[in-house]
Design an enzyme around this catalytic site. Structure first.
Site, PDB file in Angstrom:
ATOM      1  N   ASN A  71       0.802  -1.232   0.000  1.00  0.00           N
ATOM      2  CA  ASN A  71       0.000   0.000   0.000  1.00  0.00           C
ATOM      3  C   ASN A  71       0.835   1.283   0.000  1.00  0.00           C
ATOM      4  OD1 ASN A  71       0.780  -0.321   2.647  1.00  0.00           O
ATOM      5  ND2 ASN A  71      -1.210   0.179   3.521  1.00  0.00           N
TER       6      ASN A  71
ATOM      7  N   GLU B  70       5.414  -3.725  11.715  1.00  0.00           N
ATOM      8  CA  GLU B  70       4.115  -3.067  11.782  1.00  0.00           C
ATOM      9  C   GLU B  70       3.158  -3.924  10.968  1.00  0.00           C
ATOM     10  OE1 GLU B  70       1.039  -1.492  10.784  1.00  0.00           O
ATOM     11  OE2 GLU B  70       2.185  -0.001   9.665  1.00  0.00           O
TER      12      GLU B  70
ATOM     13  N   CYS C 218      -3.135   0.550   6.960  1.00  0.00           N
ATOM     14  CA  CYS C 218      -3.127  -0.102   8.264  1.00  0.00           C
ATOM     15  C   CYS C 218      -3.759   0.810   9.304  1.00  0.00           C
ATOM     16  CB  CYS C 218      -1.714  -0.499   8.651  1.00  0.00           C
ATOM     17  SG  CYS C 218      -0.568   0.848   8.569  1.00  0.00           S
TER      18      CYS C 218
HETATM   19  O1  G3H Z   1      -0.622   1.216   5.934  1.00  0.00           O
HETATM   20  C1  G3H Z   1       0.069   1.630   6.861  1.00  0.00           C
HETATM   21  C2  G3H Z   1       0.642   2.964   6.853  1.00  0.00           C
HETATM   22  O2  G3H Z   1       1.688   3.047   7.783  1.00  0.00           O
HETATM   23  C3  G3H Z   1      -0.401   4.023   7.077  1.00  0.00           C
HETATM   24  O3  G3H Z   1       0.122   5.258   6.778  1.00  0.00           O
HETATM   25  O4  G3H Z   1      -1.510   6.670   8.005  1.00  0.00           O
HETATM   26  O5  G3H Z   1       0.045   7.650   6.327  1.00  0.00           O
HETATM   27  O6  G3H Z   1      -1.837   6.205   5.602  1.00  0.00           O
HETATM   28  P1  G3H Z   1      -0.852   6.518   6.672  1.00  0.00           P
END
Ligand code: G3H
Length: 478
Positions: free
Chosen positions: A158, A253, A287
């Site tokens: 992602n 993570e 996430c």
């Molecule tokens: O998908 C996991 C990422 O660490 C979320 O990052 O909050 O900038 O979308 P974000």
């Protein structure tokens, strides 16, 4: 046109000796968009050897020079934002504007990392012996930070660029070598990003990027004796990695089930805007997306209506058109989401919209009156489907949040700041956002998950520290 993108090793672009490639399927067209090399274990061994050699010299390169190269890479990355963003659109169906933002954010992250690195690594610590009982002031300890060696970085689909540089930048500024294993979807964007580091002129072998099948090189990489640190972002695979990895520091993570607790006194328009943004941006494939709304019964009808109205205005379609909702990353991902939706249907959830899917494209869906016996109350769809659970007390909301095996982030909406702080302290998550949706950034903030959501803390400063070791020079005056 049959071209297979080369992998990057020892400062060169190479074709794998396997003669095999891995297809990257465009989530929108569901046709093969690109191909990357299927690297072999032997090629991984070579990359590890080169990384080890390059790291020794890099660790002796002055900190300011390391920072200078990172600044250069950051600038080149930003210059290349258009072609990299195009890959993100084609490989992971990220909406066009968000794809550009990811690259720009990545350039900023690399620059900030260079600046932070020269500050925090430029400082050591001097200790004197007589503060501990029984000692005279006859011993000094000079304590400083040194690199770990070779860092293995495994980012998710992602954010294949941003969550790669959030590992690469800290590793390099701290004097480590870096081996990148990009996700299959997003591998070409990652290779293009690595090209920017190549253009910046980093020493040969210091950075490498191996592509291929997880079954062939996945465990081989994570269990490789040449790896001194693993930084991973992704799903359950991380739990398996943590069990197999050797005695090396891990930064992980692994997703979440971020709860949004809404109290009766909340600003309902603010809540609505954050539920839509938090739950549905990049079609819920973050996430940190809002993954369950826990709302007080008395205001639930009003908020559900407001959210419905906003969802109806979202543009659903292709990432090229910069739609808000775009196809999810793979067909199996869409099938998984559908299974959660069908389970909720069988068990009596209220559908606020009709369920609609074409290929990998799933229309935004709000499920009301979700109950704890439904899978979607606990599992993360990683798609544009959001469950609403109505609660009769704040305790009920906190209980649901804490009963999850995840603990990444959460949010609470109320005008009563005292209550907000109390609830936030009671929620077992790495971060609670008060009156806004969960988010990882700004990228220098600590970012961590409890329970199955992760190991360690990220954010630029924490990542730099995590990728170093403390060593002492101790001097005794005899
Ligand atoms: O998908 C996991 C990422 O660490 C979320 O990052 O909050 O900038 O979308 P974000």
């Amino acid at each position: 046109d049959g071209e297979v993108y080369k992998y990057y090793a020892d400062g060169e672009w190479r074709v794998s000796g396997s003669g095999k490639s891995v297809a990257i399927v465009n989530p929108t067209t569901r046709q093969t968009q690109y191909r990357v090399q299927a690297c072999t274990q032997e090629e991984v061994n070579k990359v590890m050897d080169a990384a080890k050699v390059a790291q020794k010299a890099w660790a002796r390169t002055p900190l300011w020079k390391r920072a200078e190269l990172l600044h250069k890479a950051a600038a080149i990355l930003k210059e290349h934002k258009a072609p990299i963003a195009e890959c993100l659109v084609k490989e992971i169906a990220k909406p066009a504007k968000d794809a550009v933002s990811e690259v720009v954010r990545s350039g900023d992250l690399v620059s900030y990392t260079a600046e932070e690195g020269v500050r925090i690594l430029g400082e050591g610590k001097l200790l004197v012996s007589d503060s501990f009982p029984g000692n005279e002031r006859n011993k000094y300890c000079l304590s400083s930070k040194v690199p770990l060696g070779v860092v293995l970085a495994i980012p998710p689909f992602n954010y294949p660029v941003n969550l790669a540089v959030s590992k690469i930048g800290p590793a390099l500024i701290a004097g480590n070598a870096l081996v990148l294993k990009p996700p299959t979807q997003g591998a070409v964007a990652a290779l293009h990003m690595v090209h920017c580091f190549h253009l910046a002129g980093f020493p040969k072998g210091l950075i490498s990027c191996v592509t291929g099948k997880g079954s062939e090189i996945g465990d081989f990489l994570t269990m490789h004796p040449g790896v001194n640190c693993i930084s991973f972002t992704g799903g359950d695979t991380g739990i398996a990695i943590s069990k197999k990895a050797g005695m090396v520091p891990l930064q992980m993570e692994l997703g979440g089930k971020d709860a949004c607790i809404v109290l009766e006194d909340a600003d309902l328009d603010l809540v609505t805007a954050n539920i839509v943004k938090g739950g549905f941006s990049y079609s819920g494939q973050r996430c940190t997306a809002v993954k369950v709304v826990l709302i007080m019964e008395s205001i639930a009808d009003a908020v559900v209506e407001k959210v419905k109205a906003k969802l109806a205005k979202l543009k659903v379609g292709s990432p090229e058109d910069d739609s808000d909702i775009t196809p999810v990353v793979t067909e199996s991902s869409a099938n998984f989401i559908e299974a959660l939706v069908m389970d909720a249907k069988e068990k009596g959830a209220t559908f606020c919209q009709e369920y609609r899917r074409e290929g990998n494209l799933i229309w935004p869906l709000l499920l009301d009156h979700v109950r704890p016996d439904m899978r979607i109350a606990w599992e993360e769809p990683f798609g544009p489907v959001l469950p609403v659970i109505r609660i009769n007390s704040v305790e009920e909301g906190i209980h649901h949040c804490n009963a999850s095996n995840f603990g990444l982030q959460g949010c609470v909406f109320t005008k009563d700041i005292n209550k907000a702080i109390m609830i936030s302290d009671a929620m077992e998550t790495g971060t609670v956002q008060i009156n806004s949706a969960p988010a990882r950034g700004p990228d220098h903030f600590p970012f961590q998950g409890l329970k199955d959501s992760g190991i360690g803390s990220q954010g630029i400063t924490n990542s730099i520290n995590m990728m170093t070791k403390i060593i002492n020079d101790e001097y005794s005056m005899t």
